[in-house]
Design a protein around this motif. Structure first.
Motif, PDB file in Angstrom:
ATOM      1  N   UNK A 155       0.835  -1.203   0.000  1.00 56.40           N
ATOM      2  CA  UNK A 155       0.000   0.000   0.000  1.00 56.40           C
ATOM      3  C   UNK A 155       0.867   1.249   0.000  1.00 56.40           C
ATOM      4  N   UNK A 156       1.971   1.218   0.734  1.00 56.19           N
ATOM      5  CA  UNK A 156       2.888   2.356   0.756  1.00 56.19           C
ATOM      6  C   UNK A 156       3.531   2.562  -0.616  1.00 56.19           C
ATOM      7  N   UNK A 157       3.943   1.464  -1.247  1.00 56.84           N
ATOM      8  CA  UNK A 157       4.546   1.547  -2.584  1.00 56.84           C
ATOM      9  C   UNK A 157       3.539   2.110  -3.586  1.00 56.84           C
ATOM     10  N   UNK A 158       2.294   1.647  -3.513  1.00 53.23           N
ATOM     11  CA  UNK A 158       1.259   2.172  -4.410  1.00 53.23           C
ATOM     12  C   UNK A 158       1.002   3.660  -4.164  1.00 53.23           C
ATOM     13  N   UNK A 159       1.033   4.089  -2.913  1.00 57.38           N
ATOM     14  CA  UNK A 159       0.824   5.507  -2.596  1.00 57.38           C
ATOM     15  C   UNK A 159       1.957   6.363  -3.147  1.00 57.38           C
ATOM     16  N   UNK A 160       3.193   5.900  -3.012  1.00 55.07           N
ATOM     17  CA  UNK A 160       4.339   6.643  -3.549  1.00 55.07           C
ATOM     18  C   UNK A 160       4.249   6.712  -5.073  1.00 55.07           C
ATOM     19  N   UNK A 161       3.885   5.593  -5.697  1.00 56.40           N
ATOM     20  CA  UNK A 161       3.753   5.562  -7.152  1.00 56.40           C
ATOM     21  C   UNK A 161       2.662   6.534  -7.623  1.00 56.40           C
ATOM     22  N   UNK A 162       1.528   6.550  -6.930  1.00 57.81           N
ATOM     23  CA  UNK A 162       0.445   7.473  -7.290  1.00 57.81           C
ATOM     24  C   UNK A 162       0.875   8.920  -7.108  1.00 57.81           C
ATOM     25  N   UNK A 163       1.659   9.198  -6.084  1.00 57.43           N
ATOM     26  CA  UNK A 163       2.171  10.542  -5.856  1.00 57.43           C
ATOM     27  C   UNK A 163       3.101  10.963  -6.988  1.00 57.43           C
ATOM     28  N   UNK A 164       3.993  10.046  -7.405  1.00 61.24           N
ATOM     29  CA  UNK A 164       4.918  10.349  -8.494  1.00 61.24           C
ATOM     30  C   UNK A 164       4.173  10.577  -9.811  1.00 61.24           C
ATOM     31  N   UNK A 165       3.166   9.767 -10.078  1.00 59.40           N
ATOM     32  CA  UNK A 165       2.366   9.961 -11.284  1.00 59.40           C
ATOM     33  C   UNK A 165       1.669  11.314 -11.230  1.00 59.40           C
ATOM     34  N   UNK A 166       1.184  11.702 -10.069  1.00 61.85           N
ATOM     35  CA  UNK A 166       0.557  13.004  -9.912  1.00 61.85           C
ATOM     36  C   UNK A 166       1.526  14.149 -10.159  1.00 61.85           C
ATOM     37  N   UNK A 167       2.777  13.991  -9.715  1.00 57.99           N
ATOM     38  CA  UNK A 167       3.784  15.019  -9.964  1.00 57.99           C
ATOM     39  C   UNK A 167       4.059  15.196 -11.454  1.00 57.99           C
TER      40      UNK A 167
END
Length: 65
Positions: A41-53
């Motif tokens: 879940x943490x990895x998915x959250x970081x990935x979603x944050x990077x995609x948002x950036x």
């Protein structure tokens, strides 16, 4: 802060459910324990944050209402 922590728990449970379904269907997703679900879940959250950036400048800042 509490809602953020609850989202990790909910996402971990969803990962466990999806892993169970995919195992039943013969796909390769495997989550060994709830702890690994939290890590996922943490990895998915970081990935979603990077995609948002990356997506926010491309979309011109229209990502939020």
């Amino acid at each position: 802060m509490t809602l953020g922590l609850i989202s990790f728990v909910v996402n971990a449970v969803l990962l466990l459910i999806v892993a169970g379904i995919s195992t039943g269907l013969g796909f390769g997703l495997s989550v060994e324990s709830f702890g690994w679900g939290i890590v996922g879940a943490f990895v998915l959250a970081v990935f979603a944050w990077l995609v948002g950036l990356v997506a926010r400048p491309v979309l011109g800042g229209r990502g939020r209402a």
